[in-house]
Scaffold this active site. Structure first.
Site, PDB file in Angstrom:
ATOM      1  N   ALA A  65       5.678   0.220   4.655  1.00 17.16           N
ATOM      2  CA  ALA A  65       6.061   1.384   5.445  1.00 17.16           C
ATOM      3  C   ALA A  65       7.072   2.171   4.614  1.00 17.16           C
ATOM      4  CB  ALA A  65       6.669   0.940   6.763  1.00 17.16           C
ATOM      5  N   GLY A 108       4.304  -3.325   5.349  1.00 22.11           N
ATOM      6  CA  GLY A 108       3.297  -2.639   6.160  1.00 22.11           C
ATOM      7  C   GLY A 108       1.957  -2.498   5.446  1.00 22.11           C
ATOM      8  N   GLU A 111       0.279  -5.678   6.092  1.00 23.71           N
ATOM      9  CA  GLU A 111      -0.076  -5.676   7.525  1.00 23.71           C
ATOM     10  C   GLU A 111      -1.284  -4.774   7.781  1.00 23.71           C
ATOM     11  OE1 GLU A 111       4.008  -4.681   8.498  1.00 23.71           O
ATOM     12  OE2 GLU A 111       4.183  -6.494   9.707  1.00 23.71           O
ATOM     13  N   GLU A 131      10.145  -7.633   3.760  1.00 23.98           N
ATOM     14  CA  GLU A 131      11.092  -6.944   4.660  1.00 23.98           C
ATOM     15  C   GLU A 131      12.436  -7.652   4.726  1.00 23.98           C
ATOM     16  OE1 GLU A 131       7.897  -7.609   5.331  1.00 23.98           O
ATOM     17  OE2 GLU A 131       6.964  -5.930   6.389  1.00 23.98           O
TER      18      GLU A 131
HETATM   19  N1  CO8 Z   1       8.866   3.293   0.888  1.00 23.52           N
HETATM   20  C1  CO8 Z   1       9.233   4.434   0.317  1.00 23.52           C
HETATM   21  N2  CO8 Z   1       9.107   4.672  -1.006  1.00 23.52           N
HETATM   22  C2  CO8 Z   1       8.608   3.689  -1.771  1.00 23.52           C
HETATM   23  C3  CO8 Z   1       8.205   2.459  -1.232  1.00 23.52           C
HETATM   24  C4  CO8 Z   1       8.340   2.263   0.179  1.00 23.52           C
HETATM   25  N3  CO8 Z   1       7.957   1.151   0.809  1.00 23.52           N
HETATM   26  N4  CO8 Z   1       7.750   1.674  -2.235  1.00 23.52           N
HETATM   27  C5  CO8 Z   1       7.843   2.392  -3.353  1.00 23.52           C
HETATM   28  N5  CO8 Z   1       8.374   3.618  -3.092  1.00 23.52           N
HETATM   29  C6  CO8 Z   1       8.651   4.707  -4.018  1.00 23.52           C
HETATM   30  C7  CO8 Z   1       9.893   4.424  -4.840  1.00 23.52           C
HETATM   31  O1  CO8 Z   1      11.061   4.776  -4.124  1.00 23.52           O
HETATM   32  C8  CO8 Z   1       9.644   5.292  -6.039  1.00 23.52           C
HETATM   33  O2  CO8 Z   1       9.946   6.620  -5.710  1.00 23.52           O
HETATM   34  P1  CO8 Z   1      10.916   7.514  -6.704  1.00 23.52           P
HETATM   35  O3  CO8 Z   1      10.123   7.619  -7.967  1.00 23.52           O
HETATM   36  O4  CO8 Z   1      11.049   8.808  -5.963  1.00 23.52           O
HETATM   37  O5  CO8 Z   1      12.165   6.745  -6.858  1.00 23.52           O
HETATM   38  C9  CO8 Z   1       8.139   5.214  -6.243  1.00 23.52           C
HETATM   39  O6  CO8 Z   1       7.596   4.789  -4.976  1.00 23.52           O
HETATM   40  C10 CO8 Z   1       7.702   4.215  -7.299  1.00 23.52           C
HETATM   41  O7  CO8 Z   1       8.299   2.969  -6.957  1.00 23.52           O
HETATM   42  P2  CO8 Z   1       9.142   2.075  -8.017  1.00 23.52           P
HETATM   43  O8  CO8 Z   1       9.792   2.961  -9.020  1.00 23.52           O
HETATM   44  O9  CO8 Z   1      10.022   1.175  -7.237  1.00 23.52           O
HETATM   45  O10 CO8 Z   1       7.937   1.296  -8.707  1.00 23.52           O
HETATM   46  P3  CO8 Z   1       8.004  -0.127  -9.427  1.00 23.52           P
HETATM   47  O11 CO8 Z   1       6.663  -0.287 -10.079  1.00 23.52           O
HETATM   48  O12 CO8 Z   1       9.235  -0.249 -10.239  1.00 23.52           O
HETATM   49  O13 CO8 Z   1       8.152  -1.200  -8.219  1.00 23.52           O
HETATM   50  C11 CO8 Z   1       7.576  -2.157  -6.073  1.00 23.52           C
HETATM   51  C12 CO8 Z   1       7.087  -1.384  -7.324  1.00 23.52           C
HETATM   52  C13 CO8 Z   1       7.984  -3.585  -6.477  1.00 23.52           C
HETATM   53  C14 CO8 Z   1       6.434  -2.192  -5.094  1.00 23.52           C
HETATM   54  C15 CO8 Z   1       8.812  -1.446  -5.469  1.00 23.52           C
HETATM   55  O14 CO8 Z   1       8.498  -0.057  -5.322  1.00 23.52           O
HETATM   56  C16 CO8 Z   1       9.227  -1.955  -4.119  1.00 23.52           C
HETATM   57  O15 CO8 Z   1       9.845  -3.004  -4.028  1.00 23.52           O
HETATM   58  N6  CO8 Z   1       8.871  -1.217  -3.038  1.00 23.52           N
HETATM   59  C17 CO8 Z   1       9.278  -1.562  -1.685  1.00 23.52           C
HETATM   60  C18 CO8 Z   1       8.454  -2.736  -1.147  1.00 23.52           C
HETATM   61  C19 CO8 Z   1       8.922  -3.085   0.248  1.00 23.52           C
HETATM   62  O16 CO8 Z   1      10.031  -3.486   0.489  1.00 23.52           O
HETATM   63  N7  CO8 Z   1       8.015  -2.920   1.253  1.00 23.52           N
HETATM   64  C20 CO8 Z   1       8.317  -3.220   2.635  1.00 23.52           C
HETATM   65  C21 CO8 Z   1       8.777  -1.985   3.343  1.00 23.52           C
HETATM   66  S1  CO8 Z   1       9.324  -2.299   5.012  1.00 23.52           S
HETATM   67  C22 CO8 Z   1       7.891  -2.389   5.904  1.00 23.52           C
HETATM   68  O17 CO8 Z   1       6.820  -2.216   5.400  1.00 23.52           O
HETATM   69  C23 CO8 Z   1       8.035  -2.654   7.384  1.00 23.52           C
HETATM   70  C24 CO8 Z   1       6.749  -2.360   8.147  1.00 23.52           C
HETATM   71  C25 CO8 Z   1       7.042  -2.174   9.607  1.00 23.52           C
HETATM   72  C26 CO8 Z   1       6.126  -1.109  10.201  1.00 23.52           C
HETATM   73  C27 CO8 Z   1       6.557  -0.691  11.560  1.00 23.52           C
HETATM   74  C28 CO8 Z   1       6.256   0.783  11.808  1.00 23.52           C
HETATM   75  C29 CO8 Z   1       6.683   1.300  13.133  1.00 23.52           C
END
Ligand code: CO8
Length: 257
Positions: A65, A108, A111, A131
């Site tokens: 998400a 998400g 999911e 998360e």
């Molecule tokens: N949300 C927003 N932006 C994201 C997300 C995300 N989940 N994941 C990546 N991005 C963005 C980064 O901020 C970055 O943007 P910018 O260039 O503007 O800084 C761009 O995508 C590229 O990402 P990275 O530079 O971080 O890329 P890497 O290759 O270095 O890393 C990863 C890849 C490991 C996947 C890393 O991006 C990461 O850890 N992402 C977050 C993963 C995460 O924590 N996901 C869980 C999110 S919480 C969730 O999903 C809860 C669901 C509940 C739903 C309920 C709805 C009502």
């Protein structure tokens, strides 16, 4: 229909939805979830479509998400605005949805893949529920669907540590149906979806509904449900056609009737 966060195509009898926010690794914001639902509404209503494929990019199915969208949320807002309802609608579709997952399927994203009926993964796929690293827990079904898919021990491992699991481990655990080379992912998934779309749609919908029952009811209830559904299919012309075609050693010509 003009979409901004997904690409929508039809390939024969298969509807194809590609998540398309490459700048954010397909992070799932409200708009994207809304657009998936709009596309699915269209495919559900289209009698020419028998199966849907949901995919992302080679780098990310979806990295979760959208954290930046969620960051400033409060408790009452999150509880009251019921954004979950839009996610739930994806998991309650009647036509089969196959997830083609390459790269990250996190939070998400994992999911969303689990809301689909089965997952075909590329060999570079990485699944996880990270998360816990953000001070929260899975919120779109992860604690429930992952546990049902791979069992308590492995679900606890992934959800409590937040670690990622590769495609091979995901297949071994039963989360994904098959793993294919990245270059073949879309073709292999479309082939599976085409095979499904070529069947009699009433039998496909009833098969899906019956398997879903296994997660909801006792064994005896599930067996009773299956028996009723099995018997009801003998009221279809497609059952007559399917069995006649077998006896006559030819391909069936299903009419969804
Ligand atoms: N949300 C927003 N932006 C994201 C997300 C995300 N989940 N994941 C990546 N991005 C963005 C980064 O901020 C970055 O943007 P910018 O260039 O503007 O800084 C761009 O995508 C590229 O990402 P990275 O530079 O971080 O890329 P890497 O290759 O270095 O890393 C990863 C890849 C490991 C996947 C890393 O991006 C990461 O850890 N992402 C977050 C993963 C995460 O924590 N996901 C869980 C999110 S919480 C969730 O999903 C809860 C669901 C509940 C739903 C309920 C709805 C009502």
């Amino acid at each position: 229909m003009a979409y901004e966060t997904i690409l929508v195509e039809t390939r024969g009898k298969v509807g194809l939805i590609t998540l398309n926010r490459p700048q954010a690794l397909n992070a799932l914001n409200g708009q994207l979830i809304g657009e998936i639902n709009q596309a699915l509404d269209g495919f559900e209503a289209d009698a020419g479509i028998g199966c849907v494929v949901l995919t992302g990019s080679e780098k990310a199915f979806a990295a979760g998400a959208d954290i930046k969208e969620m960051q400033s949320r409060s408790f009452p807002g999150t509880y009251l605005d019921d954004k979950f309802a839009d996610w739930d609608r994806i998991g309650r579709r009647r036509k089969p949805i196959v997830a083609a997952v390459a790269g990250f399927a996190l939070g998400g994203g994992c999911e969303l893949a689990m809301m689909c009926d089965f997952i075909i993964a590329a060999d570079n796929a990485k699944f996880g529920q990270p998360e816990i690293n953000l001070g929260v827990i899975p919120g779109a079904g992860g604690t429930q669907r992952l546990t049902k898919a791979i069992g308590k021990s492995k679900a606890m491992d992934l959800i409590l540590t937040g670690r990622m699991m590769g495609a091979e481990e995901a297949e071994r655990s039963g989360l994904v149906a098959r793993v294919v080379p990245l270059a073949d992912l879309l073709a292999e998934t479309l082939k599976a979806a085409e095979a499904i779309a070529a069947k009699s749609l009433p039998s496909v919908l009833m098969a899906k509904e019956s398997v879903e029952r296994a997660f909801e009811v006792t064994l005896q209830e599930g067996l009773r449900f299956e028996r009723r559904v099995f018997a009801s299919l003998f009221a279809t012309a497609d059952q007559k056609e399917g069995m006649a075609a077998f006896a006559e050693k030819r391909k069936p010509d299903f009419r969804n009737a």
